[in-house]
Enzyme design. Structure first.
Site, mmCIF file in Angstrom:
data_model
loop_
_atom_site.group_PDB
_atom_site.id
_atom_site.type_symbol
_atom_site.label_atom_id
_atom_site.label_comp_id
_atom_site.label_asym_id
_atom_site.label_seq_id
_atom_site.Cartn_x
_atom_site.Cartn_y
_atom_site.Cartn_z
ATOM 1 N N HIS A 17 -72.383 -57.431 23.699
ATOM 2 C CA HIS A 17 -73.336 -56.419 23.740
ATOM 3 C C HIS A 17 -72.851 -55.400 24.787
ATOM 4 O O HIS A 17 -72.904 -53.978 24.712
ATOM 5 C CB HIS A 17 -74.573 -56.891 24.202
ATOM 6 C CG HIS A 17 -75.403 -57.773 23.156
ATOM 7 N ND1 HIS A 17 -75.827 -59.094 23.590
ATOM 8 C CD2 HIS A 17 -75.566 -57.506 21.724
ATOM 9 C CE1 HIS A 17 -76.608 -59.629 22.591
ATOM 10 N NE2 HIS A 17 -76.242 -58.677 21.276
ATOM 11 N N LYS A 41 -90.205 -65.048 16.553
ATOM 12 C CA LYS A 41 -89.029 -65.917 17.027
ATOM 13 C C LYS A 41 -89.221 -66.574 18.292
ATOM 14 O O LYS A 41 -89.526 -65.971 19.273
ATOM 15 C CB LYS A 41 -87.860 -64.853 16.795
ATOM 16 C CG LYS A 41 -86.400 -65.182 16.621
ATOM 17 C CD LYS A 41 -85.477 -64.214 16.445
ATOM 18 C CE LYS A 41 -83.979 -64.329 16.739
ATOM 19 N NZ LYS A 41 -83.162 -63.212 16.512
ATOM 20 N N ARG A 94 -68.594 -56.985 14.956
ATOM 21 C CA ARG A 94 -67.451 -57.811 15.378
ATOM 22 C C ARG A 94 -66.647 -57.986 14.367
ATOM 23 O O ARG A 94 -65.275 -58.217 14.716
ATOM 24 C CB ARG A 94 -68.409 -59.032 16.029
ATOM 25 C CG ARG A 94 -69.367 -58.775 17.179
ATOM 26 C CD ARG A 94 -69.939 -60.193 17.382
ATOM 27 N NE ARG A 94 -71.028 -60.255 16.066
ATOM 28 C CZ ARG A 94 -71.897 -61.182 16.158
ATOM 29 N NH1 ARG A 94 -72.086 -61.815 17.155
ATOM 30 N NH2 ARG A 94 -72.477 -61.243 15.134
ATOM 31 N N SER A 132 -75.401 -64.377 20.921
ATOM 32 C CA SER A 132 -76.047 -64.906 21.507
ATOM 33 C C SER A 132 -76.534 -66.491 21.036
ATOM 34 O O SER A 132 -76.581 -67.504 21.877
ATOM 35 C CB SER A 132 -77.391 -64.116 21.731
ATOM 36 O OG SER A 132 -77.286 -63.033 22.057
HETATM 37 O O1 PNS Z 1 -79.603 -58.456 18.023
HETATM 38 P P1 PNS Z 1 -79.972 -58.777 16.516
HETATM 39 O O2 PNS Z 1 -81.191 -59.743 16.544
HETATM 40 O O3 PNS Z 1 -78.763 -58.651 15.524
HETATM 41 O O4 PNS Z 1 -80.951 -57.405 16.200
HETATM 42 C C1 PNS Z 1 -81.608 -57.175 14.837
HETATM 43 C C2 PNS Z 1 -82.470 -56.087 14.831
HETATM 44 C C3 PNS Z 1 -83.447 -56.163 16.257
HETATM 45 C C4 PNS Z 1 -81.822 -54.695 15.005
HETATM 46 C C5 PNS Z 1 -83.365 -56.068 13.689
HETATM 47 O O5 PNS Z 1 -83.792 -57.214 13.412
HETATM 48 C C6 PNS Z 1 -84.525 -54.975 13.730
HETATM 49 O O6 PNS Z 1 -84.259 -53.890 13.614
HETATM 50 N N1 PNS Z 1 -85.632 -55.596 13.551
HETATM 51 C C7 PNS Z 1 -86.916 -54.777 13.904
HETATM 52 C C8 PNS Z 1 -87.666 -54.876 12.667
HETATM 53 C C9 PNS Z 1 -87.096 -54.044 11.735
HETATM 54 O O7 PNS Z 1 -87.093 -52.578 11.676
HETATM 55 N N2 PNS Z 1 -86.746 -54.533 10.503
HETATM 56 C C10 PNS Z 1 -86.006 -53.814 9.389
HETATM 57 C C11 PNS Z 1 -84.646 -53.593 9.617
HETATM 58 S S1 PNS Z 1 -83.802 -52.627 8.450
#
Ligand code: PNS
Length: 170
Positions: A17, A41, A94, A132
């Protein structure tokens, strides 16, 4: 180049990150690290702890380019990006395996907020296997995680491990 949002769970912030933050910072005037509040979560670190840790790490690092700030958010990333007046959502890639999921998210986010672009940045090769989830697993089983997280994060993880689970916040 305006403002960008780098959203994620950051539970915790990894060296991968941080690498993406370093790469994104010179491209924008302001970079918001958006830490998702996801009550569904189970996380190792509470939302405020995750934000605090990122702020501490950023304060200890010299970063060129954008002003980098940390904010928590709930709900849709696209809506938060609009509220922040972000021009772009930054996501790190990645490996090819990330691409399909990221592409679907980017398309959904575009559908929700057509004016906001997703900018994919390639994470450094040395972080291509760092997540993570994996590092928490290795850490909990006693494996070494040096280099995979900033020393500030590693210290916080060690502190967390000393707290009996039934007393831990998350
Ligand atoms: O670090 P991560 O867990 O890969 O991040 C994922 C994240 C937070 C970017 C994604 O889960 C997200 O955007 N969640 C918020 C809810 C949302 O907008 N969902 C639709 C995404 S298309």
């Amino acid at each position: 180049m305006g403002r960008a949002l780098f959203p994620g769970s950051f539970d915790p912030l990894t060296s991968g990150h941080l690498d993406v933050i370093r790469r994104a910072a010179p491209l924008f005037d302001e970079l918001i690290i958006g830490v998702l509040n996801n009550p569904d979560k189970v996380s190792m670190f509470a939302l405020e702890e995750r934000c605090e840790m990122i702020r501490e790490v950023l304060a200890s690092e010299s970063m060129t380019g954008a002003r980098v700030i940390v904010k928590s958010f709930s709900g849709l990333t696209a809506v938060f990006a609009r509220e922040c007046a972000a021009l772009a959502i930054v996501r790190g890639i990645r490996a090819v395996s990330d691409y399909e999921y990221e592409l679907r998210m980017a398309r959904m986010n575009r559908r929700l907020e057509p004016s906001i672009e997703t900018a994919f940045l390639l994470a450094g090769e040395e972080f291509s296997f760092v997540s993570s989830t994996l590092l928490k697993q290795v850490f909990k089983l006693g494996g070494p995680i040096d280099g995979l997280v900033h020393p500030i994060v590693e210290a916080r993880m060690r502190d967390k491990q000393l707290i009996p689970q039934h007393l831990a916040v998350s």
